[in-house]
Design a protein around this motif. Structure first.
Motif, PDB file in Angstrom:
ATOM      1  N   ARG A  94     -38.595 112.171  35.499  1.00 50.11           N
ATOM      2  CA  ARG A  94     -39.185 112.994  35.078  1.00 50.11           C
ATOM      3  C   ARG A  94     -40.577 113.264  35.927  1.00 50.11           C
ATOM      4  O   ARG A  94     -41.218 112.558  35.307  1.00 50.11           O
ATOM      5  N   GLY A  95     -40.489 114.178  36.708  1.00 52.27           N
ATOM      6  CA  GLY A  95     -42.047 115.167  37.477  1.00 52.27           C
ATOM      7  C   GLY A  95     -43.029 115.895  36.657  1.00 52.27           C
ATOM      8  O   GLY A  95     -44.056 115.795  37.185  1.00 52.27           O
ATOM      9  N   TYR A  96     -41.617 116.666  35.018  1.00 55.30           N
ATOM     10  CA  TYR A  96     -42.301 117.879  35.042  1.00 55.30           C
ATOM     11  C   TYR A  96     -41.860 117.851  33.374  1.00 55.30           C
ATOM     12  O   TYR A  96     -40.938 116.979  33.377  1.00 55.30           O
ATOM     13  N   LEU A  97     -42.740 118.554  33.248  1.00 48.98           N
ATOM     14  CA  LEU A  97     -42.022 118.229  31.720  1.00 48.98           C
ATOM     15  C   LEU A  97     -41.632 119.282  30.997  1.00 48.98           C
ATOM     16  O   LEU A  97     -41.653 120.743  31.242  1.00 48.98           O
ATOM     17  N   THR A  98     -40.147 119.523  30.713  1.00 49.94           N
ATOM     18  CA  THR A  98     -39.271 120.519  30.218  1.00 49.94           C
ATOM     19  C   THR A  98     -38.260 120.238  29.999  1.00 49.94           C
ATOM     20  O   THR A  98     -38.073 118.847  29.189  1.00 49.94           O
ATOM     21  N   GLY A  99     -37.758 121.226  28.560  1.00 52.32           N
ATOM     22  CA  GLY A  99     -35.797 120.661  28.248  1.00 52.32           C
ATOM     23  C   GLY A  99     -36.223 119.622  27.180  1.00 52.32           C
ATOM     24  O   GLY A  99     -37.303 120.309  26.731  1.00 52.32           O
ATOM     25  N   SER A 100     -34.975 119.326  26.807  1.00 53.63           N
ATOM     26  CA  SER A 100     -35.658 117.567  26.106  1.00 53.63           C
ATOM     27  C   SER A 100     -36.134 117.078  25.456  1.00 53.63           C
ATOM     28  O   SER A 100     -37.233 116.608  25.399  1.00 53.63           O
ATOM     29  N   GLY A 101     -37.482 116.804  27.368  1.00 50.08           N
ATOM     30  CA  GLY A 101     -38.592 116.087  27.199  1.00 50.08           C
ATOM     31  C   GLY A 101     -39.725 117.019  26.233  1.00 50.08           C
ATOM     32  O   GLY A 101     -40.941 116.936  25.910  1.00 50.08           O
ATOM     33  N   LEU A 102     -39.914 118.365  27.564  1.00 49.97           N
ATOM     34  CA  LEU A 102     -40.118 119.284  26.484  1.00 49.97           C
ATOM     35  C   LEU A 102     -40.471 119.033  24.941  1.00 49.97           C
ATOM     36  O   LEU A 102     -41.378 119.519  23.882  1.00 49.97           O
ATOM     37  N   ILE A 103     -39.121 119.319  24.099  1.00 45.75           N
ATOM     38  CA  ILE A 103     -39.181 119.697  22.775  1.00 45.75           C
ATOM     39  C   ILE A 103     -39.212 117.934  21.935  1.00 45.75           C
ATOM     40  O   ILE A 103     -40.425 118.048  21.120  1.00 45.75           O
ATOM     41  N   ASP A 104     -39.041 116.795  22.420  1.00 42.99           N
ATOM     42  CA  ASP A 104     -40.084 115.734  21.760  1.00 42.99           C
ATOM     43  C   ASP A 104     -42.145 115.631  22.001  1.00 42.99           C
ATOM     44  O   ASP A 104     -42.062 115.108  21.591  1.00 42.99           O
ATOM     45  N   TYR A 105     -41.856 116.163  23.306  1.00 50.40           N
ATOM     46  CA  TYR A 105     -43.774 116.275  23.542  1.00 50.40           C
ATOM     47  C   TYR A 105     -44.106 117.427  22.336  1.00 50.40           C
ATOM     48  O   TYR A 105     -44.851 116.851  21.876  1.00 50.40           O
ATOM     49  N   ARG A 106     -43.398 118.324  22.097  1.00 48.32           N
ATOM     50  CA  ARG A 106     -43.947 118.851  21.095  1.00 48.32           C
ATOM     51  C   ARG A 106     -44.318 118.500  19.896  1.00 48.32           C
ATOM     52  O   ARG A 106     -44.984 118.958  19.293  1.00 48.32           O
ATOM     53  N   ALA A 107     -43.194 117.572  19.574  1.00 43.82           N
ATOM     54  CA  ALA A 107     -43.372 116.981  18.021  1.00 43.82           C
ATOM     55  C   ALA A 107     -44.041 116.082  18.208  1.00 43.82           C
ATOM     56  O   ALA A 107     -44.713 115.501  17.129  1.00 43.82           O
TER      57      ALA A 107
END
Length: 287
Positions: free
Chosen positions: A101-114
């Motif tokens: 990942r070079g950008y934050l989106t998708g399932s990575g964004l969900i994990d990051y928010r949590a």
């Protein structure tokens, strides 16, 4: 749907690809027109998708030959699957989805928010959907069977599964390939937000890049001139289908037990257009 291909025996069907073997043990990998989202195979398929994925993968393999060997042996395949199949090595596949990942989106964004992390990698505060990361990160996932869901896992989980040496090799290759591909895509006005790879090993231990590579099925491609962090990005990939499934227009309750609805003709057509545009912009070739 399996095909009767002289000299080949059907051995496995995944969400998108069908595998056949010949008497020598080599694999014939056929890319179908099936499309999946949220780990569910959708109906109907996307016309020409299998050929687009195959041609794009072959183009990318050529761009990466100095970084990693690939599994392609020949494009001389039965006429019934011409243009959407390759003969490839039969490798011992690593049971890991190798995601960069070079950008934050998708399932990575969900994990990051949590948690403020993605797969155990801590990230700076204040990132939003579409934010570039300080540096590309390796965020592996499990390799799920048809009908099951891929799950993000930590690097330590990969070490526990395949050993420290193999885990380090896959991580380093994944990030090296991502950096090369991101540079090539950016030169063509496309942001490679994230992508996933699969690797296998030859009998001598050589690690080989396998399956598809850097296609709209396995990657998020965004037009660079429309990138704006803080919102969902326009895309040249199957995120378009995911967005429709999540919209009120589809009427699908993803949390329920009902299968997703059939894709409307306009969604099928516009998805095909996006796949063709991604192929043509990246390769410079007409489809």
């Amino acid at each position: 749907m399996t095909l009767d291909l002289p000299g080949y025996t059907h051995t496995h069907s995944g969400k998108v690809r069908d595998l056949y073997t010949d008497e020598s043990g080599r694999l014939l990998m056929v890319a179908s027109d099936r499309i999946s989202a949220f780990d569910v195979v959708l109906e109907p398929g996307i016309p020409d998708k299998g050929e687009i994925l195959t041609r794009m993968s072959l183009w990318w393999f050529e761009q990466l030959t100095d970084l990693v060997p690939n599994h392609v042996v020949s494009t001389d395949v039965p006429a019934a699957v011409s243009g959407r199949a390759v003969v490839c090595e039969n490798l011992a596949m690593f049971p890991v989805e190798c995601v960069a990942r070079g950008y934050l989106t998708g399932s990575g964004l969900i994990d990051y928010r949590a948690t403020g992390e993605v797969c155990g990698v801590a990230l700076p505060a204040g990132l939003v959907d579409g934010s570039p990361l300080p540096a590309p990160i390796f965020t592996p996932a499990t390799k799920a069977a048809v009908g099951e869901h891929d799950e993000n896992v930590s690097y330590d989980a990969v070490v526990a599964t395949i050993g420290a040496a193999s885990a380090a090799t896959l991580r380093d290759l994944t990030l090296s390939i991502y950096r090369r591909a991101e540079m090539i895509a950016r030169e063509r006005g496309i942001i490679l937000a994230d992508t996933k790879f699969e690797f296998g090993a030859r009998p001598d231990g050589t690690v080989v890049l396998a399956d598809e590579v850097l296609t709209p099925d396995s990657s998020r491609f965004w037009p660079a001139d429309d990138h704006e962090p803080g919102r969902a990005q326009a895309s040249f990939d199957k995120q378009f289908v995911r967005n429709w499934l999540l919209s009120a227009a589809s009427g699908w309750d993803r949390a329920g037990d009902e299968p997703p609805p059939p894709l409307p003709p306009e969604i099928v057509d516009r998805t095909r257009q996006r796949y063709v545009e991604a192929y043509e912009r990246l390769t410079g070739e007409r489809f």
